[in-house]
Enzyme design. Structure first.
Site, PDB file in Angstrom:
ATOM      1  N   ASP A 158       0.807  -1.208   0.000  1.00 50.22           N
ATOM      2  CA  ASP A 158       0.000   0.000   0.000  1.00 50.22           C
ATOM      3  C   ASP A 158       0.847   1.268   0.000  1.00 50.22           C
ATOM      4  O   ASP A 158       0.574   2.205  -0.756  1.00 50.22           O
ATOM      5  CB  ASP A 158      -0.933  -0.008   1.215  1.00 50.22           C
ATOM      6  CG  ASP A 158      -1.968   1.102   1.176  1.00 50.22           C
ATOM      7  OD1 ASP A 158      -3.083   0.844   0.716  1.00 50.22           O
ATOM      8  OD2 ASP A 158      -1.641   2.228   1.588  1.00 50.22           O
ATOM      9  N   VAL A 186      -5.478   2.404   0.125  1.00 57.23           N
ATOM     10  CA  VAL A 186      -5.547   1.841  -1.223  1.00 57.23           C
ATOM     11  C   VAL A 186      -5.987   0.383  -1.167  1.00 57.23           C
ATOM     12  O   VAL A 186      -6.781  -0.077  -1.995  1.00 57.23           O
ATOM     13  CB  VAL A 186      -4.197   1.986  -1.945  1.00 57.23           C
ATOM     14  CG1 VAL A 186      -4.284   1.427  -3.357  1.00 57.23           C
ATOM     15  CG2 VAL A 186      -3.766   3.440  -1.989  1.00 57.23           C
ATOM     16  N   ASP A 187      -5.489  -0.356  -0.183  1.00 57.02           N
ATOM     17  CA  ASP A 187      -5.926  -1.742  -0.017  1.00 57.02           C
ATOM     18  C   ASP A 187      -7.424  -1.812   0.246  1.00 57.02           C
ATOM     19  O   ASP A 187      -8.122  -2.678  -0.298  1.00 57.02           O
ATOM     20  CB  ASP A 187      -5.175  -2.384   1.151  1.00 57.02           C
ATOM     21  CG  ASP A 187      -3.854  -3.008   0.732  1.00 57.02           C
ATOM     22  OD1 ASP A 187      -3.829  -3.698  -0.292  1.00 57.02           O
ATOM     23  OD2 ASP A 187      -2.850  -2.799   1.429  1.00 57.02           O
ATOM     24  N   VAL A 188      -7.918  -0.928   1.084  1.00 59.22           N
ATOM     25  CA  VAL A 188      -9.342  -0.936   1.416  1.00 59.22           C
ATOM     26  C   VAL A 188     -10.180  -0.621   0.178  1.00 59.22           C
ATOM     27  O   VAL A 188     -11.181  -1.295  -0.114  1.00 59.22           O
ATOM     28  CB  VAL A 188      -9.634   0.069   2.549  1.00 59.22           C
ATOM     29  CG1 VAL A 188     -11.139   0.206   2.773  1.00 59.22           C
ATOM     30  CG2 VAL A 188      -8.952  -0.366   3.837  1.00 59.22           C
TER      31      VAL A 188
END
Length: 406
Positions: A158, A186-188
């Site tokens: 991320d 960004v991962d979420v």
């Protein structure tokens, strides 16, 4: 802040784990780990999907050891945040026996989710084409950092994506260095895109019988999530920079120092600005030629900030939040996380839920405290059936059951 309890029904979902879910009957073979994939599959599990989490022997998901902080059994709170309502199966994918067990699990599944480096699942004989040749209706979701082409070899972390994807270039003070978001945002976002893509593919499968390959990547997800900043470049060639908490197109839309702590004020139109001017005791601001329209206020942002800073410094953030909200001006203090949960609780919104140990399917210890699902469905609400599993907790149960049905 003390323990928060919610009624069994409502925005927080249902704690008894009993009753229909929107995705009942859907099984997901989840080979993903860390954050984007596990977040996507947890959202689907909350809505009723049976998620079987495939983990490595001894180690499991990398995030099990990402501590402190950890629970009383030493499992990191990071892992606990995205793995409820799942069952854990330990498989050694470096052995033929483990691969055969994985194929058997997939054969009983509707969806496969994986976020290995591109090419890994193919080398294991678990790639999209091979599995769909056996199961034409399989929905196969691949999550990568930078796609399966020229960026396949770049590790998808991320922080790296926030840097190379432009988010850090617009985050932080103008005079300071680029700053990452305080969570792996960004991962979420990518997890949200993955869950949406999976549901769309399932809708298509239900209509046609055909599965498909869902591909999402961190970089593409971030560029999409940059919305107005990305559009400014795409349409007008504008390369935005860091502005602290200010907004490039709206003013005042930032934080200001009150007498005790910062307060956020988000004025989106001229009516709200007139109300703000009245509330801070300077109604003539709305008629000032420098501040009559939003474009004027953006052009004279620094002067407006100086005036508002002087006015707001006379009282505390909570005082101003109450005054401004009463006047119809969006405003609120910059809360710490405990204050944020308390605020949500005051508003009757989902916050923290406790999953009773009786629903834990052999879990031991205290009930698992979880952040509630933000998705409220009137007929099939989110259900909290199980806290995050211990490593391999359900291996014997699932492999034995599946072998009986084989």
């Amino acid at each position: 802040m003390g323990t928060q309890h919610h009624a069994p029904h409502g925005p927080a979902g249902v704690l008894d784990g009993v009753g229909p879910g929107a995705l009942d009957g859907l099984r997901i073979a989840d080979f993903s780990r860390v954050l984007a994939g596990p977040y996507a599959t947890m959202l689907l599990a909350d809505l009723g999907a049976d998620v079987v989490k495939i983990e490595r022997p001894d180690i499991g998901d990398d995030t099990r050891a990402w501590n402190p902080p950890a629970d009383h059994e030493g499992t990191s709170t990071y892992f606990l945040s995205v793995n409820r309502n799942k069952r854990s199966v330990v498989l050694d994918l470096t052995t033929e026996a483990g691969l055969e067990q994985a194929r058997a699990l997939v054969a009983e599944s509707d969806v496969v989710v994986e976020n290995f480096r591109p090419g890994t699942m193919e080398r294991l004989g678990l790639g999209h084409r091979e599995l769909r040749a056996r199961q034409p209706g399989l929905v196969y979701c691949s999550i990568s950092g930078f796609g399966s082409g020229a960026g396949a070899a770049i590790p998808g972390y991320d922080l790296l994506v926030q840097a190379v994807g432009g988010l850090m270039s617009v985050t932080g003070d103008a005079a300071g260095e680029p700053v990452k978001a305080g969570v792996a945002l960004v991962d979420v976002i990518t997890g949200l895109h993955a869950s949406l893509g999976i549901l769309a593919a399932l809708r298509h499968r239900d209509a046609t019988g055909e599965g498909q390959h869902v591909e999402v990547n961190l970089l593409g997800s971030l560029l999409s999530a940059m919305v107005n900043q990305a559009s400014a470049f795409a349409v007008a060639g504008v390369v935005p920079g860091r502005m602290g908490n200010a907004h490039p197109s709206i003013a005042p839309y930032e934080t200001f120092p009150a007498s005790d702590r910062p307060i956020a004020i988000a004025v989106g139109n001229d009516r709200q600005f007139a109300a703000l001017a009245e509330a801070v005791g300077d109604p003539d601001l709305a008629a000032d030629h420098r501040f009559r329209t939003n474009a004027d206020r953006v052009a004279h942002r620094a002067a407006l900030r100086d005036i508002l800073t002087e006015r707001l410094g006379a009282s505390g953030a909570d005082h101003w939040a109450a005054v401004l909200l009463a006047a119809g001006v969006p405003a609120g203090p910059v809360n710490t996380l405990d204050e944020a949960f308390a605020f949500a609780h005051e508003l009757g919104l989902p916050g923290i839920v406790d999953i009773p140990a009786a629903n834990a399917n052999e879990a031991v210890g205290d009930p698992s405290r979880q952040v509630a699902s933000p998705i409220a469905l009137s007929g099939t609400p989110a259900r909290y059936r199980m806290p995050p599993p211990r490593l391999g907790q359900h291996t014997a149960e699932i492999l034995h059951r599946d072998s009986d049905h084989g």
